[in-house]
Scaffold this active site. Structure first.
Site, PDB file in Angstrom:
ATOM      1  N   ILE A  34       0.828  -1.218  -0.086  1.00 48.61           N
ATOM      2  CA  ILE A  34       0.016  -0.134   0.107  1.00 48.61           C
ATOM      3  C   ILE A  34       1.066   1.483   0.126  1.00 48.61           C
ATOM      4  CG2 ILE A  34      -0.245   0.446   2.596  1.00 48.61           C
ATOM      5  CD1 ILE A  34      -3.285   0.651   1.932  1.00 48.61           C
ATOM      6  N   ASN A  91      11.372  -8.525   7.262  1.00 51.25           N
ATOM      7  CA  ASN A  91      11.853  -7.938   8.508  1.00 51.25           C
ATOM      8  C   ASN A  91      11.354  -8.819   9.746  1.00 51.25           C
ATOM      9  OD1 ASN A  91      13.027  -5.653   7.453  1.00 51.25           O
ATOM     10  ND2 ASN A  91      10.776  -5.018   6.948  1.00 51.25           N
ATOM     11  N   GLU A  99       6.560  -4.057  10.948  1.00 50.86           N
ATOM     12  CA  GLU A  99       5.148  -3.645  11.389  1.00 50.86           C
ATOM     13  C   GLU A  99       3.927  -4.688  11.447  1.00 50.86           C
ATOM     14  OE1 GLU A  99       4.405  -0.735   8.283  1.00 50.86           O
ATOM     15  OE2 GLU A  99       6.252   0.030   8.680  1.00 50.86           O
ATOM     16  N   VAL A 100       4.115  -5.447  10.628  1.00 51.99           N
ATOM     17  CA  VAL A 100       2.897  -6.206  10.583  1.00 51.99           C
ATOM     18  C   VAL A 100       3.244  -7.683  10.987  1.00 51.99           C
ATOM     19  CG1 VAL A 100       0.987  -7.399   9.335  1.00 51.99           C
ATOM     20  CG2 VAL A 100       1.743  -5.053   8.714  1.00 51.99           C
ATOM     21  N   HIS A 104       5.640 -12.070   6.127  1.00 50.40           N
ATOM     22  CA  HIS A 104       5.817 -11.769   4.608  1.00 50.40           C
ATOM     23  C   HIS A 104       7.230 -11.332   4.065  1.00 50.40           C
ATOM     24  CE1 HIS A 104       5.441  -8.283   7.315  1.00 50.40           C
ATOM     25  NE2 HIS A 104       6.140  -7.503   6.248  1.00 50.40           N
TER      26      HIS A 104
HETATM   27  P1  AMP Z   1       7.083  -4.814   7.634  1.00 49.95           P
HETATM   28  O1  AMP Z   1       7.579  -3.366   7.777  1.00 49.95           O
HETATM   29  O2  AMP Z   1       8.165  -5.698   6.976  1.00 49.95           O
HETATM   30  O3  AMP Z   1       6.173  -5.425   8.548  1.00 49.95           O
HETATM   31  O4  AMP Z   1       6.013  -4.369   6.024  1.00 49.95           O
HETATM   32  C1  AMP Z   1       4.806  -3.992   6.443  1.00 49.95           C
HETATM   33  C2  AMP Z   1       4.539  -3.524   4.960  1.00 49.95           C
HETATM   34  O5  AMP Z   1       3.098  -3.701   4.853  1.00 49.95           O
HETATM   35  C3  AMP Z   1       4.595  -2.173   4.759  1.00 49.95           C
HETATM   36  O6  AMP Z   1       5.672  -1.908   3.834  1.00 49.95           O
HETATM   37  C4  AMP Z   1       3.130  -1.309   4.546  1.00 49.95           C
HETATM   38  O7  AMP Z   1       3.452  -0.415   3.625  1.00 49.95           O
HETATM   39  C5  AMP Z   1       2.504  -2.683   4.219  1.00 49.95           C
HETATM   40  N1  AMP Z   1       1.273  -2.690   4.313  1.00 49.95           N
HETATM   41  C6  AMP Z   1       0.492  -2.488   5.372  1.00 49.95           C
HETATM   42  N2  AMP Z   1      -0.920  -2.359   5.489  1.00 49.95           N
HETATM   43  C7  AMP Z   1      -1.125  -2.848   4.163  1.00 49.95           C
HETATM   44  C8  AMP Z   1      -2.227  -3.040   3.354  1.00 49.95           C
HETATM   45  N3  AMP Z   1      -3.503  -2.938   3.807  1.00 49.95           N
HETATM   46  N4  AMP Z   1      -2.246  -3.472   2.079  1.00 49.95           N
HETATM   47  C9  AMP Z   1      -0.938  -3.554   1.235  1.00 49.95           C
HETATM   48  N5  AMP Z   1       0.097  -3.308   2.311  1.00 49.95           N
HETATM   49  C10 AMP Z   1       0.210  -2.854   3.515  1.00 49.95           C
END
Ligand code: AMP
Length: 116
Positions: A34, A91, A99-100, A104
């Site tokens: 996103i 990460n 972050e998530v 992934h």
């Molecule tokens: P990380 O910091 O490795 O956990 O990366 C999380 C990634 O998820 C970041 O690059 C965000 O931009 C991406 N992200 C968060 N929410 C969404 C979403 N709803 N759809 C697509 N990407 C997302």
């Protein structure tokens, strides 16, 4: 730490939140990030609830792991970054800025990427 089933990628897998899908099969899903950090920035996730790289490599079967990374390689072809080059990264945890909390990998390309 236990897997949080309400994290944003779990909600995408459940179909509660839309995504810009690139690829899907029975066990993996890929969609555009996103907030892209490169011209091509796609995220690949397993559908099963793994928190991060360590959790995935500990608990997933060798077949799941092999399939996941083969799809990552196929995505490079689908996204036409195979020949010019691309980056795959993940990460894990706070120091890496995860972050998530659903495992992934980021597939980045489409331009010259900054050297890490
Ligand atoms: P990380 O910091 O490795 O956990 O990366 C999380 C990634 O998820 C970041 O690059 C965000 O931009 C991406 N992200 C968060 N929410 C969404 C979403 N709803 N759809 C697509 N990407 C997302």
């Amino acid at each position: 730490m236990t897997y949080n089933p309400k994290n944003i990628f779990a909600r995408i897998i459940a179909g509660d939140i839309p995504c810009n899908k690139v690829y899907e099969d029975a066990s993996v899903l890929a969609f555009h990030d996103i907030s892209p950090k490169a011209k091509v920035h796609v995220l690949l996730i397993p559908k099963a609830p793994y928190q991060d790289f360590s959790d995935f490599t500990k608990r997933a079967s060798l077949e799941e792991i092999a399939h996941f990374f083969k799809v990552a390689a196929d995505l490079a072809q689908i996204l036409e970054v195979e020949a010019p080059g691309f980056r795959v990264l993940t990460n894990k945890g706070a120091d890496a800025g995860q972050e998530v909390p659903h495992f992934h990998v980021h597939l980045l390309g489409g331009q010259r990427l900054p050297i890490l």
